[in-house]
Design a protein around this motif. Structure first.
Motif, PDB file in Angstrom:
ATOM      1  N   THR A  44      -6.543   2.862  -8.636  1.00 17.42           N
ATOM      2  CA  THR A  44      -6.621   4.073  -9.464  1.00 17.42           C
ATOM      3  C   THR A  44      -8.059   4.362  -9.870  1.00 17.42           C
ATOM      4  O   THR A  44      -8.526   5.512  -9.793  1.00 17.42           O
ATOM      5  CB  THR A  44      -5.753   3.911 -10.720  1.00 17.42           C
ATOM      6  OG1 THR A  44      -4.398   3.688 -10.338  1.00 17.42           O
ATOM      7  CG2 THR A  44      -5.827   5.153 -11.594  1.00 17.42           C
ATOM      8  N   ARG A  45      -8.774   3.332 -10.279  1.00 19.34           N
ATOM      9  CA  ARG A  45     -10.167   3.521 -10.707  1.00 19.34           C
ATOM     10  C   ARG A  45     -11.041   3.971  -9.543  1.00 19.34           C
ATOM     11  O   ARG A  45     -11.918   4.831  -9.714  1.00 19.34           O
ATOM     12  CB  ARG A  45     -10.693   2.221 -11.301  1.00 19.34           C
ATOM     13  CG  ARG A  45     -12.104   2.328 -11.873  1.00 19.34           C
ATOM     14  CD  ARG A  45     -12.165   3.335 -13.010  1.00 19.34           C
ATOM     15  NE  ARG A  45     -11.260   2.996 -14.060  1.00 19.34           N
ATOM     16  CZ  ARG A  45     -11.540   2.127 -15.036  1.00 19.34           C
ATOM     17  NH1 ARG A  45     -12.691   1.515 -15.060  1.00 19.34           N
ATOM     18  NH2 ARG A  45     -10.654   1.907 -15.984  1.00 19.34           N
ATOM     19  N   SER A  46     -10.811   3.412  -8.344  1.00 22.43           N
ATOM     20  CA  SER A  46     -11.630   3.800  -7.193  1.00 22.43           C
ATOM     21  C   SER A  46     -11.353   5.250  -6.796  1.00 22.43           C
ATOM     22  O   SER A  46     -12.284   5.985  -6.431  1.00 22.43           O
ATOM     23  CB  SER A  46     -11.359   2.863  -6.016  1.00 22.43           C
ATOM     24  OG  SER A  46     -10.026   2.994  -5.549  1.00 22.43           O
ATOM     25  N   ILE A  47     -10.096   5.682  -6.864  1.00 24.08           N
ATOM     26  CA  ILE A  47      -9.774   7.080  -6.540  1.00 24.08           C
ATOM     27  C   ILE A  47     -10.348   8.020  -7.586  1.00 24.08           C
ATOM     28  O   ILE A  47     -10.900   9.088  -7.255  1.00 24.08           O
ATOM     29  CB  ILE A  47      -8.251   7.255  -6.412  1.00 24.08           C
ATOM     30  CG1 ILE A  47      -7.738   6.502  -5.185  1.00 24.08           C
ATOM     31  CG2 ILE A  47      -7.874   8.734  -6.326  1.00 24.08           C
ATOM     32  CD1 ILE A  47      -6.235   6.530  -5.028  1.00 24.08           C
ATOM     33  N   GLU A  48     -10.257   7.643  -8.852  1.00 23.52           N
ATOM     34  CA  GLU A  48     -10.829   8.474  -9.910  1.00 23.52           C
ATOM     35  C   GLU A  48     -12.339   8.616  -9.735  1.00 23.52           C
ATOM     36  O   GLU A  48     -12.896   9.724  -9.869  1.00 23.52           O
ATOM     37  CB  GLU A  48     -10.514   7.868 -11.275  1.00 23.52           C
ATOM     38  CG  GLU A  48     -11.034   8.684 -12.448  1.00 23.52           C
ATOM     39  CD  GLU A  48     -10.844   7.992 -13.778  1.00 23.52           C
ATOM     40  OE1 GLU A  48     -11.251   8.573 -14.807  1.00 23.52           O
ATOM     41  OE2 GLU A  48     -10.295   6.877 -13.794  1.00 23.52           O
ATOM     42  N   ASP A  49     -13.021   7.518  -9.434  1.00 23.36           N
ATOM     43  CA  ASP A  49     -14.469   7.576  -9.219  1.00 23.36           C
ATOM     44  C   ASP A  49     -14.811   8.417  -7.990  1.00 23.36           C
ATOM     45  O   ASP A  49     -15.823   9.127  -7.979  1.00 23.36           O
ATOM     46  CB  ASP A  49     -15.029   6.161  -9.059  1.00 23.36           C
ATOM     47  CG  ASP A  49     -14.962   5.352 -10.349  1.00 23.36           C
ATOM     48  OD1 ASP A  49     -14.822   5.976 -11.423  1.00 23.36           O
ATOM     49  OD2 ASP A  49     -15.014   4.110 -10.285  1.00 23.36           O
TER      50      ASP A  49
ATOM     51  N   LEU B 168     -10.755  -1.563   0.736  1.00 23.59           N
ATOM     52  CA  LEU B 168     -11.228  -2.702  -0.057  1.00 23.59           C
ATOM     53  C   LEU B 168     -10.108  -3.301  -0.903  1.00 23.59           C
ATOM     54  O   LEU B 168     -10.006  -4.527  -1.037  1.00 23.59           O
ATOM     55  CB  LEU B 168     -12.393  -2.261  -0.951  1.00 23.59           C
ATOM     56  CG  LEU B 168     -13.695  -1.906  -0.231  1.00 23.59           C
ATOM     57  CD1 LEU B 168     -14.747  -1.440  -1.216  1.00 23.59           C
ATOM     58  CD2 LEU B 168     -14.216  -3.099   0.564  1.00 23.59           C
ATOM     59  N   SER B 169      -9.268  -2.452  -1.482  1.00 19.85           N
ATOM     60  CA  SER B 169      -8.140  -2.974  -2.258  1.00 19.85           C
ATOM     61  C   SER B 169      -7.140  -3.680  -1.342  1.00 19.85           C
ATOM     62  O   SER B 169      -6.498  -4.655  -1.750  1.00 19.85           O
ATOM     63  CB  SER B 169      -7.459  -1.844  -3.021  1.00 19.85           C
ATOM     64  OG  SER B 169      -6.840  -0.925  -2.142  1.00 19.85           O
TER      65      SER B 169
ATOM     66  N   MET C  13       0.825  -1.206   0.000  1.00 19.18           N
ATOM     67  CA  MET C  13       0.000   0.000   0.000  1.00 19.18           C
ATOM     68  C   MET C  13       0.859   1.256   0.000  1.00 19.18           C
ATOM     69  O   MET C  13       0.500   2.271  -0.610  1.00 19.18           O
ATOM     70  CB  MET C  13      -0.941  -0.008   1.197  1.00 19.18           C
ATOM     71  CG  MET C  13      -1.934  -1.158   1.216  1.00 19.18           C
ATOM     72  SD  MET C  13      -2.873  -1.363  -0.317  1.00 19.18           S
ATOM     73  CE  MET C  13      -3.796   0.166  -0.359  1.00 19.18           C
ATOM     74  N   LEU C  14       2.022   1.214   0.676  1.00 20.74           N
ATOM     75  CA  LEU C  14       2.925   2.364   0.656  1.00 20.74           C
ATOM     76  C   LEU C  14       3.462   2.620  -0.742  1.00 20.74           C
ATOM     77  O   LEU C  14       3.725   3.771  -1.117  1.00 20.74           O
ATOM     78  CB  LEU C  14       4.087   2.136   1.632  1.00 20.74           C
ATOM     79  CG  LEU C  14       3.745   2.195   3.123  1.00 20.74           C
ATOM     80  CD1 LEU C  14       4.974   1.867   3.962  1.00 20.74           C
ATOM     81  CD2 LEU C  14       3.200   3.574   3.507  1.00 20.74           C
ATOM     82  N   LEU C  15       3.630   1.559  -1.525  1.00 25.00           N
ATOM     83  CA  LEU C  15       4.115   1.716  -2.893  1.00 25.00           C
ATOM     84  C   LEU C  15       3.007   2.109  -3.854  1.00 25.00           C
ATOM     85  O   LEU C  15       3.193   2.969  -4.727  1.00 25.00           O
ATOM     86  CB  LEU C  15       4.774   0.409  -3.366  1.00 25.00           C
ATOM     87  CG  LEU C  15       6.085  -0.006  -2.699  1.00 25.00           C
ATOM     88  CD1 LEU C  15       6.524  -1.369  -3.207  1.00 25.00           C
ATOM     89  CD2 LEU C  15       7.169   1.032  -2.949  1.00 25.00           C
TER      90      LEU C  15
ATOM     91  N   PHE D 171      -0.468  -5.400  -9.533  1.00 21.73           N
ATOM     92  CA  PHE D 171      -1.760  -6.068  -9.449  1.00 21.73           C
ATOM     93  C   PHE D 171      -2.830  -5.158  -8.856  1.00 21.73           C
ATOM     94  O   PHE D 171      -4.006  -5.218  -9.234  1.00 21.73           O
ATOM     95  CB  PHE D 171      -1.593  -7.331  -8.591  1.00 21.73           C
ATOM     96  CG  PHE D 171      -2.852  -8.111  -8.375  1.00 21.73           C
ATOM     97  CD1 PHE D 171      -3.401  -8.869  -9.393  1.00 21.73           C
ATOM     98  CD2 PHE D 171      -3.488  -8.106  -7.142  1.00 21.73           C
ATOM     99  CE1 PHE D 171      -4.558  -9.597  -9.193  1.00 21.73           C
ATOM    100  CE2 PHE D 171      -4.637  -8.832  -6.937  1.00 21.73           C
ATOM    101  CZ  PHE D 171      -5.175  -9.583  -7.968  1.00 21.73           C
ATOM    102  N   ASN D 172      -2.410  -4.273  -7.932  1.00 24.31           N
ATOM    103  CA  ASN D 172      -3.353  -3.451  -7.176  1.00 24.31           C
ATOM    104  C   ASN D 172      -3.644  -2.101  -7.842  1.00 24.31           C
ATOM    105  O   ASN D 172      -4.679  -1.495  -7.572  1.00 24.31           O
ATOM    106  CB  ASN D 172      -2.792  -3.214  -5.768  1.00 24.31           C
ATOM    107  CG  ASN D 172      -3.796  -2.599  -4.826  1.00 24.31           C
ATOM    108  OD1 ASN D 172      -4.975  -2.935  -4.843  1.00 24.31           O
ATOM    109  ND2 ASN D 172      -3.344  -1.684  -3.996  1.00 24.31           N
TER     110      ASN D 172
END
Length: 296
Positions: free
Chosen positions: A150-155, A197-198, A73-75, A144-145
């Motif tokens: 990215t999609r969840s942050i954009e939404d 969730l991720s 998650m830090l990366l 993989f993550n």
């Protein structure tokens, strides 16, 4: 049939499909928990695993899973935050660069985790000579993550009304200041939900880690917190068998007398942790929304 009858039939079919999905999920969760919960104990959660004798636990594997999740998650979060912010706040929808970024995200999201693991093995383990290590696994899981995060942050950013962006411009704020001081705080509840969730998805991953983080869990000295020592739990260059990999390994080649019990208990712990991630996401989202909007 008239329109009302058709509507009732369609509604009933949709409710039936939703009910079937819930029943399947409940059956799977119930079976795993019923089989595994009776084997859980403090000793099981903290003791090291045993390869040949009964009575082993999952302490090191559980720590490895949580530590690997933290490094991943830090990366991945800063990269996903930057990509999501660019796509929603700065990118021109008709730009070729935007199209390339979106196509890259779609390709990454469609890759099976085992392919990501093999890619990580060839590039990080072999080519970059990182070996089977937490760092190799974390970088592979970052690939993989990234699409989901990215999609969840954009939404999440897209849900913020444009009136808030216009208000920032009316106050003389630059676009960056508007995003940093207005848009991101307003989208924080949804962003936190996506991150949690991720994290649950990453925690349960196994295929990508078999080829990158390794299938062994060396003895750790939890009194040594120097990250440069080989036996330190914080050493990111050591191999780290995670909980999901441990379950796979037990079911494929486990020879300890209580292999079935260890597998059932480890599976129950994995499911419980993933469920906790989901409940935590809902709680944090609701809590932050109430704090930021002053609603009760």
């Amino acid at each position: 049939m008239n329109a009302k009858t058709v509507d009732k039939i369609a509604t009933a079919i949709l409710y039936a499909i939703a009910g079937i999905v819930i029943l399947i999920l409940a059956a799977l969760l119930g079976y795993i928990l019923i089989q595994g919960v009776p084997h859980l104990s403090w000793h099981f959660l903290t003791a090291p695993a045993s390869a040949f004798t009964a009575g082993g636990g999952i302490g090191i594997q559980l720590f490895n899973s949580l530590y690997l999740l933290l490094i991943t998650m830090l990366l991945s979060f800063p990269i996903a935050l930057g990509a999501g912010t660019y796509l929603n706040e700065y990118a021109n929808p008709k730009s070729k660069i935007t199209g390339i970024v979106r196509m890259t995200i779609e390709i990454l999201s469609s890759l099976p985790s085992v392919v990501v693991g093999l890619f990580g093995f060839l590039l990080f383990v072999v080519q970059f000579k990182l070996g089977f290590s937490i760092l190799s696994g974390a970088i592979a899981l970052t690939f993989f993550n990234l699409p989901l995060l990215t999609r969840s942050i954009e939404d999440a950013l897209a849900t913020v009304p444009n009136l808030q962006r216009e208000a920032g411009a009316a106050l003389g704020l630059s676009r960056w200041e508007t995003v940093g001081h207005i848009i991101l705080p307003a989208a924080l509840p949804s962003i936190v939900t996506g991150v949690v969730l991720s994290a649950g998805r990453v925690f349960g991953e196994a295929a990508a880690l078999i080829y990158t983080a390794g299938q062994s869990a060396p003895a750790l000295n939890f009194g040594d917190w120097n990250p440069f020592n080989v036996s330190s739990p914080l050493n990111i260059m050591r191999p780290a068998e995670t909980l999901a990999v441990h379950i796979w390994k037990i079911n494929s080649e486990g020879i300890m007398p209580d292999a079935a019990a260890v597998s059932a208990g480890a599976s129950a712990v994995l499911i419980i942790v993933v469920l906790l991630f989901n409940f935590l996401a809902r709680y944090l989202s609701s809590y932050l929304y109430k704090r930021l909007t002053s609603t009760k």
